[in-house]
Design a protein around this motif. Sequence first.
Motif, PDB file in Angstrom:
ATOM      1  N   LYS A 131      59.775  35.489  34.762  1.00  0.00           N
ATOM      2  CA  LYS A 131      59.701  36.816  35.394  1.00  0.00           C
ATOM      3  C   LYS A 131      60.326  36.717  36.791  1.00  0.00           C
ATOM      4  O   LYS A 131      60.989  37.634  37.255  1.00  0.00           O
ATOM      5  CB  LYS A 131      58.229  37.242  35.490  1.00  0.00           C
TER       6      LYS A 131
ATOM      7  N   PRO B  79      64.778  35.840  36.228  1.00  0.00           N
ATOM      8  CA  PRO B  79      64.516  37.201  35.737  1.00  0.00           C
ATOM      9  C   PRO B  79      65.599  37.766  34.834  1.00  0.00           C
ATOM     10  O   PRO B  79      65.384  38.761  34.155  1.00  0.00           O
ATOM     11  CB  PRO B  79      64.363  38.023  37.015  1.00  0.00           C
TER      12      PRO B  79
ATOM     13  N   GLU C 175      65.192  38.873  30.991  1.00  0.00           N
ATOM     14  CA  GLU C 175      64.819  40.211  30.522  1.00  0.00           C
ATOM     15  C   GLU C 175      65.964  40.858  29.732  1.00  0.00           C
ATOM     16  O   GLU C 175      65.739  41.691  28.862  1.00  0.00           O
ATOM     17  CB  GLU C 175      64.469  41.061  31.750  1.00  0.00           C
TER      18      GLU C 175
END
Lengths: 79, 317
Positions: free
Chosen positions: B126, B130, B133
């Motif tokens: 996260k 990132p 995603e």
Amino acid sequence: MPQSTTSLNKTMVYGPTKKLGIIRDTSIQPFGAKEETFQVRVSESAKKVNIRVDLSYQPRPGDVYPIHSVIRTLAMDSH
Amino acid sequence: MKGRATQRSNHRIIRRLRAIWTHQILRLQKVHGFRGILIMSMVCVFCIFISAAGASDQKARTLTELIAMFDSSSCKECHEEIHAQWETSHHARSIMGIFMDRYLQRGVLSVKNPDDATKKNFPCFKCHFPQLEYATDEVASEIAAAILGKDKATMKKLNINCLVCHNQKGVVHGRPERGMLYGTNSVSEHEDKRYKRVKASPIMKRPVMCGQCHGLGPNLEFEHPVQCATLYGSYLHAYVPSGGAKTCQECHMKDADHSCPPDFNKRGEVSARLKKALPMEVDTLVYKSQFTPGKIIPMLVVKTKITSKAGHRIPDG
């Protein structure tokens, strides 16, 4: 810190070691202070005492970042 | 032959879509009159708008594709100094540290067979990567293979690069615009093939920019919540209410320094920084005590006081 799980479902398999909220936070908060007092009995024959106070940060055992080192010599017979 | 079959199949799909479309328009016209057609048209325009707004709507299906999607090497051509600073930063090696390295190989969500890995195995990404995603689960398998195979060259490419902050995280709400970078100032003509404009982001100089990753504590949105950085929480709930007025950037990006100190490999600098942030007072007292009548015992008292001048709890991340 709170956790989202109720600890009743399958996420419990990781056990309390992963519920890090149970670890006591010993960090220093902004503008916060940590005070400690050490009292030591000194030999009756001692005339002088050398003290050294070291403050360091150890993210892992043996991995030391020195921060402060204060050295003082105190005369015992002046009191 | 195969090509003709595919072409026939495509024509069948198009014919079917046309039929559905005509049916829907007729149905809406029957129920709502021309207002229905207007609603349908608005829905279509909205759909087109949404698909154009996302910076990377399409998910990468291979790691090479994902790395290329977020390739920021062209930034170096004009922003050489800043890029060089970033290259020395922890952001440039966000999954290479001792903790991350071991956690990904032996942690509770690690896998023995890379093929078993999905994005759910990487909640840490996260913040640590990132870009994931914008990828499929197949990419997660490739990353697991790189970690388990100790493929440092590939792992080094998985980092927090220019586009993470200046595209993905630069927006206040929603998704970044296609071909748009976010910075402290607007640039109407930005010399880049993919990112032709720069928009001033109101959060670029604000602590919340950093707080998106250097966060609030447990990440409760995951199936298996993970505890991580609590730094921004400390800033918000302790530093600011106690009168603190500096931003993260003032101390950690002074003069736009993209190396974002401290660098824990520069041990002397880390010590100096900690010394400044944590002043220590030492008071001493020597006295003589008489616990037993006639027996004088010399005593020494050392009192220490550490006060934090930092904008967040120490230690934290």
